[in-house]
Design an enzyme around this catalytic site. Structure first.
Site, PDB file in Angstrom:
ATOM      1  CB  SER A 181      16.243  -5.157   7.486  1.00 32.02           C
ATOM      2  OG  SER A 181      16.920  -4.073   8.084  1.00 32.02           O
ATOM      3  CB  SER A 224      -0.932   0.006   1.216  1.00 35.37           C
ATOM      4  OG  SER A 224      -0.174   0.053   2.410  1.00 35.37           O
ATOM      5  CE  LYS A 237      12.354  -6.759   8.369  1.00 34.83           C
ATOM      6  NZ  LYS A 237      11.543  -7.014   7.179  1.00 34.83           N
ATOM      7  CE1 TYR A 254      11.873  -3.988  10.702  1.00 35.94           C
ATOM      8  CE2 TYR A 254      14.235  -3.547  10.858  1.00 35.94           C
ATOM      9  CZ  TYR A 254      13.063  -3.621  10.109  1.00 35.94           C
ATOM     10  OH  TYR A 254      13.100  -3.334   8.762  1.00 35.94           O
TER      11      TYR A 254
END
Ligand code: NAI
Length: 261
Positions: A152, A13, A169, A165
């Site tokens: 990432s 999006s 990852k 996070y």
């Protein structure tokens, strides 16, 4: 007329996912674009806006709202792609969320929320799609079947204020290796793309801090990455330019991967 390949892009999006959907439309793919929500009445943003850009390029577009963390949505997402385009040739696992809280302060809820989307959601979504892609590849129906994981530099770079996070990852990076290993025998290639510091809504809250870091040289190429930089790498993989490189890890970080003195 020959069939066009179909790509499913999660988190399309805005930001990197939006750019990947557009880049793949340019590369000749029809697009199934996923995000948590879809408002067909507002063409200025979200999945509807991504759809406008994709269709301007002559590609077909199918919006598919689903929360990737909710495993019950996966089969429905796959089914909607099959119903619309007869099958999936490329899955891009891009949807992701972050946190910004110190490791000493963070909570089990934060870890569960981030891992739930970035790792657990992507894990089972990939399992669901991989079963379909293997069958399709073995029937000889797939066009360059492949799966791309957007991880990432945090997969192997420590940020103590984003522990959840980084851990998610790192796990996603290992998942890419496992999928590459498991699916190679079926002709489905799997790649990992590792962005560095990319200018999107996700990094907007830390823009000034990263501006200063980039000025100081933390990125050897001395600029922010753009969503388009990442999309170009994904399009090169989708085109088959790296057909003999399954399991490959591709950095899109302006040289942040270079060990420096
Ligand atoms: P963003 O926050 O601008 O966009 C994230 C997208 O994921 C949105 O479309 C959102 O609706 C979707 N999304 C989030 N949770 C979802 C869920 N549960 N189900 C379905 N869709 C969901 O983020 P950005 O910057 O475009 O990042 C995209 C990916 O790239 C993420 O996986 C992120 O971790 C990764 N990345 C971003 C970097 C950056 O500097 N912006 C650097 C390295 C990796």
């Amino acid at each position: 007329m020959s069939r066009r390949p179909c790509a499913v892009v999660t988190g399309a999006s805005r930001g990197i996912g939006r750019a990947i959907a557009i880049g793949l439309a340019e590369a000749g793919y029809d697009i199934v674009a996923n995000a948590r929500s879809y408002n067909p009445d507002d063409l200025s943003r979200g999945l509807a806006e991504t759809g406008e850009r994709v269709m301007e390029l002559g590609a077909a577009f199918h919006p598919a709202a689903a929360d990737i963390a909710d495993l019950t949505t996966h089969e429905r997402l796959l089914r909607s792609a099959i119903d619309r385009f007869s099958g999936v040739d490329l899955l891009v696992n891009n949807a992701g969320i972050g946190t910004r809280v110190d490791f000493l302060e963070t909570t089990p809820e934060n870890l569960d929320r981030v891992v739930g989307v970035n790792l657990r959601g992507a894990f089972f979504l990939t399992q669901c799609f991989a079963r379909h892609m293997v069958e399709r590849a073995e029937r000889g129906e797939a066009i360059r079947p492949a799966i791309v994981f957007i991880t990432s530099i945090s997969a192997d770079t420590s940020s103590p204020t984003r522990a959840e996070y980084c851990v998610s990852k790192a796990g996603l990076s290992q998942l890419a290796q496992i999928c590459a290993h498991r699916l190679a025998q079926h002709g489905v290639n799997v790649y990992e793309v590792r962005p560095g510091i990319i200018e999107t809504d996700m990094t907007a809250p830390v823009k000034q801090r990263y501006d200063a870091l980039i000025d100081e040289g933390v990125v050897p190429q001395r600029r922010w990455g753009t969503p388009r930089d990442v999309a170009r790498a994904v399009a090169a993989l989708a085109r088959g330019d790296f057909e003999y490189s399954t399991g490959g890890v591709f950095e899109v970080s302006g040289g942040m991967n270079i060990k420096r003195l």
